[in-house]
Design a protein around this motif. Structure first.
Motif, PDB file in Angstrom:
ATOM      1  N   PRO A   2       0.850  -1.194   0.000  1.00 62.65           N
ATOM      2  CA  PRO A   2       0.000   0.000   0.000  1.00 62.65           C
ATOM      3  C   PRO A   2       0.884   1.242   0.000  1.00 62.65           C
ATOM      4  CG  PRO A   2       0.056  -0.985   2.177  1.00 62.65           C
ATOM      5  CD  PRO A   2       0.752  -1.948   1.263  1.00 62.65           C
ATOM      6  N   CYS A   3       0.329   2.365  -0.381  1.00 68.37           N
ATOM      7  CA  CYS A   3       1.141   3.582  -0.408  1.00 68.37           C
ATOM      8  C   CYS A   3       1.537   4.008   0.998  1.00 68.37           C
ATOM      9  CB  CYS A   3       0.401   4.704  -1.120  1.00 68.37           C
ATOM     10  SG  CYS A   3      -1.056   5.279  -0.223  1.00 68.37           S
ATOM     11  N   ALA A   4       0.750   3.611   2.007  1.00 62.17           N
ATOM     12  CA  ALA A   4       1.043   3.999   3.386  1.00 62.17           C
ATOM     13  C   ALA A   4       0.243   3.130   4.344  1.00 62.17           C
ATOM     14  CB  ALA A   4       0.719   5.480   3.614  1.00 62.17           C
ATOM     15  N   TYR A   5       0.662   3.143   5.590  1.00 61.93           N
ATOM     16  CA  TYR A   5      -0.084   2.514   6.683  1.00 61.93           C
ATOM     17  C   TYR A   5      -0.433   3.607   7.697  1.00 61.93           C
ATOM     18  CZ  TYR A   5       1.357  -2.105   5.018  1.00 61.93           C
ATOM     19  OH  TYR A   5       1.559  -3.233   4.267  1.00 61.93           O
ATOM     20  N   ARG A   6      -1.566   3.406   8.363  1.00 61.71           N
ATOM     21  CA  ARG A   6      -1.998   4.340   9.404  1.00 61.71           C
ATOM     22  C   ARG A   6      -1.967   3.616  10.752  1.00 61.71           C
ATOM     23  NH1 ARG A   6      -3.089   9.722   8.643  1.00 61.71           N
ATOM     24  NH2 ARG A   6      -4.570   9.267   6.977  1.00 61.71           N
ATOM     25  N   LEU A   7      -1.228   4.179  11.691  1.00 63.85           N
ATOM     26  CA  LEU A   7      -1.096   3.597  13.019  1.00 63.85           C
ATOM     27  C   LEU A   7      -2.018   4.284  14.014  1.00 63.85           C
ATOM     28  CD1 LEU A   7       2.780   3.367  13.107  1.00 63.85           C
ATOM     29  CD2 LEU A   7       1.266   1.406  13.440  1.00 63.85           C
ATOM     30  N   THR A   8      -2.558   3.526  14.939  1.00 68.01           N
ATOM     31  CA  THR A   8      -3.222   4.119  16.096  1.00 68.01           C
ATOM     32  C   THR A   8      -2.136   4.483  17.109  1.00 68.01           C
ATOM     33  OG1 THR A   8      -3.433   2.028  17.278  1.00 68.01           O
ATOM     34  CG2 THR A   8      -5.214   2.615  15.730  1.00 68.01           C
ATOM     35  N   GLY A  49      -1.770   3.485  20.103  1.00 67.30           N
ATOM     36  CA  GLY A  49      -1.326   2.279  20.787  1.00 67.30           C
ATOM     37  C   GLY A  49      -0.396   1.437  19.941  1.00 67.30           C
ATOM     38  N   GLU A  50      -0.749   1.258  18.654  1.00 68.15           N
ATOM     39  CA  GLU A  50       0.103   0.474  17.765  1.00 68.15           C
ATOM     40  C   GLU A  50       1.429   1.200  17.525  1.00 68.15           C
ATOM     41  OE1 GLU A  50      -0.374  -2.520  16.771  1.00 68.15           O
ATOM     42  OE2 GLU A  50      -2.409  -2.748  17.538  1.00 68.15           O
ATOM     43  N   TYR A  51       1.373   2.521  17.461  1.00 71.88           N
ATOM     44  CA  TYR A  51       2.620   3.281  17.279  1.00 71.88           C
ATOM     45  C   TYR A  51       3.548   3.085  18.466  1.00 71.88           C
ATOM     46  CZ  TYR A  51       5.838   7.187  16.802  1.00 71.88           C
ATOM     47  OH  TYR A  51       6.973   7.958  16.718  1.00 71.88           O
ATOM     48  N   ALA A  52       2.983   3.068  19.665  1.00 75.24           N
ATOM     49  CA  ALA A  52       3.808   2.850  20.855  1.00 75.24           C
ATOM     50  C   ALA A  52       4.515   1.502  20.778  1.00 75.24           C
ATOM     51  CB  ALA A  52       2.938   2.934  22.115  1.00 75.24           C
ATOM     52  N   ARG A  53       3.812   0.476  20.246  1.00 77.83           N
ATOM     53  CA  ARG A  53       4.427  -0.844  20.124  1.00 77.83           C
ATOM     54  C   ARG A  53       5.506  -0.881  19.050  1.00 77.83           C
ATOM     55  NH1 ARG A  53      -0.612  -2.479  22.079  1.00 77.83           N
ATOM     56  NH2 ARG A  53      -1.720  -2.124  20.128  1.00 77.83           N
ATOM     57  N   ALA A  54       5.321  -0.111  17.986  1.00 78.03           N
ATOM     58  CA  ALA A  54       6.218  -0.179  16.836  1.00 78.03           C
ATOM     59  C   ALA A  54       7.305   0.883  16.838  1.00 78.03           C
ATOM     60  CB  ALA A  54       5.402  -0.054  15.546  1.00 78.03           C
ATOM     61  N   VAL A  56       9.821  -1.723   2.268  1.00 76.95           N
ATOM     62  CA  VAL A  56       9.461  -3.128   2.466  1.00 76.95           C
ATOM     63  C   VAL A  56       9.454  -3.463   3.955  1.00 76.95           C
ATOM     64  CG1 VAL A  56      10.236  -5.502   2.126  1.00 76.95           C
ATOM     65  CG2 VAL A  56      10.195  -3.920   0.198  1.00 76.95           C
ATOM     66  N   VAL A  57      10.415  -2.914   4.687  1.00 77.31           N
ATOM     67  CA  VAL A  57      10.470  -3.156   6.129  1.00 77.31           C
ATOM     68  C   VAL A  57       9.222  -2.599   6.813  1.00 77.31           C
ATOM     69  CG1 VAL A  57      11.799  -2.772   8.236  1.00 77.31           C
ATOM     70  CG2 VAL A  57      12.978  -3.128   6.067  1.00 77.31           C
ATOM     71  N   VAL A  58       8.698  -1.467   6.316  1.00 74.85           N
ATOM     72  CA  VAL A  58       7.450  -0.922   6.846  1.00 74.85           C
ATOM     73  C   VAL A  58       6.361  -1.989   6.804  1.00 74.85           C
ATOM     74  CG1 VAL A  58       5.597   0.753   6.455  1.00 74.85           C
ATOM     75  CG2 VAL A  58       7.993   1.472   6.271  1.00 74.85           C
ATOM     76  N   ALA A  59       6.219  -2.633   5.652  1.00 78.14           N
ATOM     77  CA  ALA A  59       5.197  -3.674   5.516  1.00 78.14           C
ATOM     78  C   ALA A  59       5.488  -4.874   6.408  1.00 78.14           C
ATOM     79  CB  ALA A  59       5.091  -4.100   4.060  1.00 78.14           C
ATOM     80  N   LEU A  60       6.743  -5.280   6.498  1.00 82.04           N
ATOM     81  CA  LEU A  60       7.090  -6.442   7.314  1.00 82.04           C
ATOM     82  C   LEU A  60       6.899  -6.168   8.804  1.00 82.04           C
ATOM     83  CD1 LEU A  60      10.306  -7.631   5.435  1.00 82.04           C
ATOM     84  CD2 LEU A  60       7.988  -8.563   5.262  1.00 82.04           C
ATOM     85  N   LEU A  61       6.974  -4.895   9.199  1.00 80.57           N
ATOM     86  CA  LEU A  61       6.761  -4.534  10.599  1.00 80.57           C
ATOM     87  C   LEU A  61       5.296  -4.309  10.944  1.00 80.57           C
ATOM     88  CD1 LEU A  61       9.674  -1.979  11.179  1.00 80.57           C
ATOM     89  CD2 LEU A  61       9.411  -4.184  12.343  1.00 80.57           C
ATOM     90  N   LEU A  62       4.499  -3.813   9.977  1.00 73.71           N
ATOM     91  CA  LEU A  62       3.166  -3.292  10.308  1.00 73.71           C
ATOM     92  C   LEU A  62       2.004  -4.051   9.682  1.00 73.71           C
ATOM     93  CD1 LEU A  62       3.834   0.558   9.982  1.00 73.71           C
ATOM     94  CD2 LEU A  62       4.111  -0.911  11.992  1.00 73.71           C
ATOM     95  N   ASP A  63       2.247  -4.854   8.672  1.00 73.24           N
ATOM     96  CA  ASP A  63       1.149  -5.508   7.970  1.00 73.24           C
ATOM     97  C   ASP A  63       0.695  -6.763   8.721  1.00 73.24           C
ATOM     98  OD1 ASP A  63      -0.309  -7.123   5.828  1.00 73.24           O
ATOM     99  OD2 ASP A  63       0.201  -5.303   4.705  1.00 73.24           O
ATOM    100  N   ALA A  64      -0.606  -6.945   8.824  1.00 72.55           N
ATOM    101  CA  ALA A  64      -1.145  -8.102   9.554  1.00 72.55           C
ATOM    102  C   ALA A  64      -0.752  -9.416   8.908  1.00 72.55           C
ATOM    103  CB  ALA A  64      -2.669  -8.001   9.632  1.00 72.55           C
ATOM    104  N   ARG A  65      -0.378  -9.403   7.629  1.00 75.70           N
ATOM    105  CA  ARG A  65       0.015 -10.633   6.932  1.00 75.70           C
ATOM    106  C   ARG A  65       1.464 -11.030   7.200  1.00 75.70           C
ATOM    107  NH1 ARG A  65      -1.819  -8.319   1.216  1.00 75.70           N
ATOM    108  NH2 ARG A  65      -0.942  -6.485   2.272  1.00 75.70           N
ATOM    109  N   ALA A  66       2.243 -10.132   7.757  1.00 72.82           N
ATOM    110  CA  ALA A  66       3.669 -10.403   7.977  1.00 72.82           C
ATOM    111  C   ALA A  66       3.858 -11.373   9.141  1.00 72.82           C
ATOM    112  CB  ALA A  66       4.403  -9.101   8.242  1.00 72.82           C
ATOM    113  N   PHE A 122       6.326 -11.644  11.313  1.00 68.80           N
ATOM    114  CA  PHE A 122       6.942 -11.141  12.543  1.00 68.80           C
ATOM    115  C   PHE A 122       6.621  -9.669  12.766  1.00 68.80           C
ATOM    116  CE2 PHE A 122       9.745 -14.450  10.709  1.00 68.80           C
ATOM    117  CZ  PHE A 122       9.547 -15.439  11.669  1.00 68.80           C
ATOM    118  N   ALA A 123       5.414  -9.265  12.371  1.00 72.67           N
ATOM    119  CA  ALA A 123       5.005  -7.871  12.558  1.00 72.67           C
ATOM    120  C   ALA A 123       5.035  -7.509  14.041  1.00 72.67           C
ATOM    121  CB  ALA A 123       3.604  -7.662  11.993  1.00 72.67           C
ATOM    122  N   VAL A 124       5.419  -6.270  14.323  1.00 69.87           N
ATOM    123  CA  VAL A 124       5.441  -5.803  15.709  1.00 69.87           C
ATOM    124  C   VAL A 124       4.184  -5.015  16.048  1.00 69.87           C
ATOM    125  CG1 VAL A 124       7.957  -5.738  15.745  1.00 69.87           C
ATOM    126  CG2 VAL A 124       6.687  -3.676  15.109  1.00 69.87           C
TER     127      VAL A 124
END
Length: 432
Positions: A367-373, A375-380, A405-415, A417-419
């Motif tokens: 995706p062009c971007a991800y949006r964090l809440t 709480g999720e930002y605190a985790r990531a 790519v690392v953004v997706a691997l960290l934040l995407d629900a499909r990854a 080892f997402a944090v």
């Protein structure tokens, strides 16, 4: 040793990146500088105290009256500390410059504390390169900047354990970067941007798994740019492997047993060889057998230790040779990979490997971007910061950046080892 002002060879913005010394090398000539391992004939490993004294002995003070040797300079830089407060030092060797942007090679010499042979090879490599006055040695350092992290896991080394003092396998921490040791290495990768990353390990496996005492592997993760993977395969299979065999040691692909069954060496993005490849570098893993490879080695600990170190030295020299000979192709591949990421819209593979491309999750356009809440930002947040990922004031994380790519691997629900789990953001033009 008296501290003195040093000129930086590479622009360093490391948090603890105060250059301790930068001087002409030369103290190693005449055999005056030996590691503890060498002084004891390879029977025991160099201690941390011996390493500190050894590296400092390679650095001569400018007012000693020793003749200046322009072929190499050594920089010793503190890049972080371990969980127990032990220093993490980066050694850099440079020579007289004949190219504007030399190829940067990083050797990571012992992520696992109970695998010390690679560290010994790196300590020896630093001295031998600095003391090499031959035309070939000079030409190498004119074209290549050599960076060495001799002891990336000092707490594990002292304890004789694979993991860090936090109980973390550092070679499974290059995505979340939860340990101070992994963060220090990530800082080096992010700020010094090596073109080649050479990861040194020892292996101890049940009898019958491998037929050879040396092994190599390239990144298997499918998110590594094809150009970089091709060069990594060339380095591992076509250069390191033949060099080891020419030196008298059988060599093969790490992770494939004698029946070609895959038992290790997968596409896990937390592994350094995969993470470095995703981070736009040519990456290679070298493993040397730690058990005796002959009846003589079973009765002679020094012979066993020397063989392990010598094999790592052969592999390291092969990497440096390729850096010098294929520098233009390597620099071009790194540039293409990075520019592609900066444009965004790359395909992300959440599973699969170069030898098993069909995974549990189909690849998808990022995706062009991800949006964090919040709480999720605190985790990531810690991981995002360590990777140098830009986060907008509205907690929007664009994927059109070098670590997209690392953004997706960290934040995407499909990854795997997402944090954190972030939602794809709405984008202009309709693309999520």
């Amino acid at each position: 040793m008296r501290a003195w002002a040093a000129r930086a060879v590479l622009p360093l913005a490391l948090v603890a990146g105060v250059a301790l010394a930068l001087v002409p090398a030369g103290a190693a000539r005449g055999g005056r500088n030996l590691t503890g391992f060498e002084r004891r004939g390879g029977t025991t490993w160099t201690t941390l105290a011996e390493e500190r004294d050894y590296l400092r002995s390679l650095v001569a003070e400018p007012d000693t009256g020793r003749p200046t040797w322009e072929a190499a300079r050594i920089t010793l830089t503190r890049v972080g500390t371990s969980a127990r407060g032990r220093p993490l030092d980066l050694v850099t060797l440079t020579g007289a410059r004949t190219v504007a942007d030399p190829i940067r090679v990083l050797f990571v010499c012992g992520q696992h504390g109970d695998e010390p042979a690679g560290r010994e090879a790196c300590l020896k490599l630093v001295r031998d390169l600095a003391a090499d006055r031959s035309p070939a040695g000079r030409r190498l350092l004119e074209r290549v900047t050599v960076m060495v992290l001799p002891t990336p896991n000092p707490d594990g080394l002292v304890a004789g354990t694979r993991a860090s003092a936090d109980g973390v396998d550092l070679n499974r921490d290059h995505l979340a970067v939860s340990t101070p040791e992994a963060r220090a290495l990530r800082r080096v990768l992010r700020e010094l941007r090596p073109h080649i990353v050479h990861d040194l390990h020892d292996f101890d496996t049940p009898a019958g798994v491998y037929d050879t005492p040396t092994l190599f592997l390239w990144p298997r993760n499918l998110n590594v740019a094809p150009e970089l993977r091709g060069l990594a395969v060339e380095l591992a299979r076509d250069r390191i492997g033949p060099a080891l065999r020419a030196a008298g040691w059988g060599s093969g692909v790490y992770g494939q047993d004698r029946t070609d069954r895959q038992v290790a060496g997968d596409a896990d993005e937390r592994l350094l060889r995969n993470a470095a490849g995703i981070d736009h570098a040519v990456a290679v893993l070298v493993e040397v057998q730690s058990e005796p490879a002959s009846p003589l080695e079973r009765t002679d600990a020094g012979l066993l230790g020397r063989r392990r170190v010598a094999a790592h030295m052969v592999a390291a020299r092969s990497t440096l040779r390729m850096a010098a000979e294929r520098g233009d192709a390597i620099a071009q591949a790194v540039r293409v990979s990075r520019e592609r990421a900066e444009r965004g819209g790359v395909q992300v593979h959440f599973d699969g490997a170069d030898n098993a491309p069909v995974g549990r999750v189909e690849p998808a356009r990022a995706p062009c971007a991800y949006r964090l809440t919040p709480g999720e930002y605190a985790r990531a947040r810690a991981a995002l910061t360590a990777h140098g990922i830009v986060v907008g004031a509205d907690l929007r994380v664009e994927t059109a950046q070098p670590a997209g790519v690392v953004v997706a691997l960290l934040l995407d629900a499909r990854a795997r080892f997402a944090v954190a789990e972030a939602e794809p953001a709405d984008c202009a033009g309709g693309r999520a």
